[in-house]
Design a protein around this motif. Structure first.
Motif, short mmCIF file in Angstrom:
data_model
loop_
_atom_site.label_atom_id
_atom_site.label_comp_id
_atom_site.label_asym_id
_atom_site.label_seq_id
_atom_site.Cartn_x
_atom_site.Cartn_y
_atom_site.Cartn_z
N ASP A 1 0.82 -1.21 0.00
CA ASP A 1 0.00 0.00 0.00
C ASP A 1 0.86 1.26 0.00
O ASP A 1 0.47 2.28 -0.55
CB ASP A 1 -0.92 0.03 1.22
N ALA A 2 2.01 1.20 0.67
CA ALA A 2 2.87 2.38 0.77
C ALA A 2 4.33 1.96 0.85
O ALA A 2 4.66 0.93 1.43
CB ALA A 2 2.50 3.18 2.01
N LEU A 3 5.17 2.78 0.25
CA LEU A 3 6.61 2.59 0.30
C LEU A 3 7.17 3.76 1.08
O LEU A 3 6.97 4.91 0.71
CB LEU A 3 7.18 2.57 -1.12
N VAL A 4 7.83 3.49 2.20
CA VAL A 4 8.43 4.52 3.03
C VAL A 4 9.94 4.43 2.87
O VAL A 4 10.52 3.37 3.08
CB VAL A 4 8.04 4.35 4.52
N MET A 5 10.55 5.55 2.48
CA MET A 5 11.98 5.54 2.23
C MET A 5 12.71 6.46 3.18
O MET A 5 12.34 7.61 3.37
CB MET A 5 12.28 5.97 0.80
N GLY A 6 13.75 5.91 3.79
CA GLY A 6 14.68 6.68 4.60
C GLY A 6 16.08 6.46 4.06
O GLY A 6 16.26 5.84 3.01
N LEU A 7 17.06 6.95 4.75
CA LEU A 7 18.45 6.78 4.33
C LEU A 7 18.84 5.31 4.44
O LEU A 7 18.62 4.67 5.46
CB LEU A 7 19.37 7.63 5.20
N ASP A 8 19.38 4.76 3.37
CA ASP A 8 19.85 3.37 3.36
C ASP A 8 21.24 3.36 2.75
O ASP A 8 21.39 3.49 1.54
CB ASP A 8 18.89 2.50 2.54
N ARG A 9 22.25 3.24 3.56
CA ARG A 9 23.62 3.26 3.08
C ARG A 9 24.00 1.94 2.39
O ARG A 9 25.10 1.82 1.87
CB ARG A 9 24.58 3.56 4.21
N GLU A 10 23.09 0.99 2.37
CA GLU A 10 23.33 -0.29 1.70
C GLU A 10 22.30 -0.52 0.59
O GLU A 10 21.90 -1.64 0.32
CB GLU A 10 23.31 -1.43 2.72
N ILE A 11 21.90 0.57 -0.08
CA ILE A 11 20.91 0.46 -1.14
C ILE A 11 21.48 -0.40 -2.27
O ILE A 11 22.66 -0.35 -2.56
CB ILE A 11 20.49 1.86 -1.66
N THR A 12 20.62 -1.20 -2.85
CA THR A 12 21.05 -2.07 -3.95
C THR A 12 20.10 -1.91 -5.13
O THR A 12 18.99 -1.37 -4.98
CB THR A 12 21.03 -3.55 -3.52
N HIS A 13 20.51 -2.41 -6.27
CA HIS A 13 19.65 -2.40 -7.43
C HIS A 13 18.39 -3.20 -7.15
O HIS A 13 17.28 -2.81 -7.55
CB HIS A 13 20.40 -2.97 -8.64
N GLU A 14 18.51 -4.30 -6.45
CA GLU A 14 17.35 -5.14 -6.12
C GLU A 14 16.34 -4.38 -5.25
O GLU A 14 15.14 -4.42 -5.49
CB GLU A 14 17.80 -6.42 -5.41
N LYS A 15 16.82 -3.64 -4.25
CA LYS A 15 15.91 -2.84 -3.41
C LYS A 15 15.20 -1.78 -4.25
O LYS A 15 13.99 -1.56 -4.09
CB LYS A 15 16.68 -2.17 -2.28
#
Length: 72
Positions: A23-37
């Motif tokens: 229903d919702a995507l909440v985004m914060g800082l992610d220092r391990e962001i990946t293409h899959e995420k």
């Protein structure tokens, strides 16, 4: 590591991560962001999930440079 305070806030609000329609995507800082995420996030948004950024900053000042922040 994902933002632990964001995870705690999600839990305190009674929200849960599930493996079906989002229903919702909440985004914060992610220092391990990946293409899959990012792929999962894009799929959720294209399927109607609301996008909620936790912070309007586009850049994060760090030691001697600027990095992408939590809002994209």
């Amino acid at each position: 590591m994902p933002d632990e305070s964001l995870a705690a806030g999600r839990t305190n609000a009674g929200l849960e991560v599930i493996d079906r329609q989002t229903d919702a995507l909440v985004m914060g800082l992610d220092r391990e962001i990946t293409h899959e995420k990012l792929r999962i996030a894009v799929d959720a948004i294209l399927n109607g999930a609301a996008f909620i950024g936790t912070n309007p900053d586009l850049l994060l000042p760090t030691a001697g440079r600027l990095e992408p922040a939590s809002q994209i």
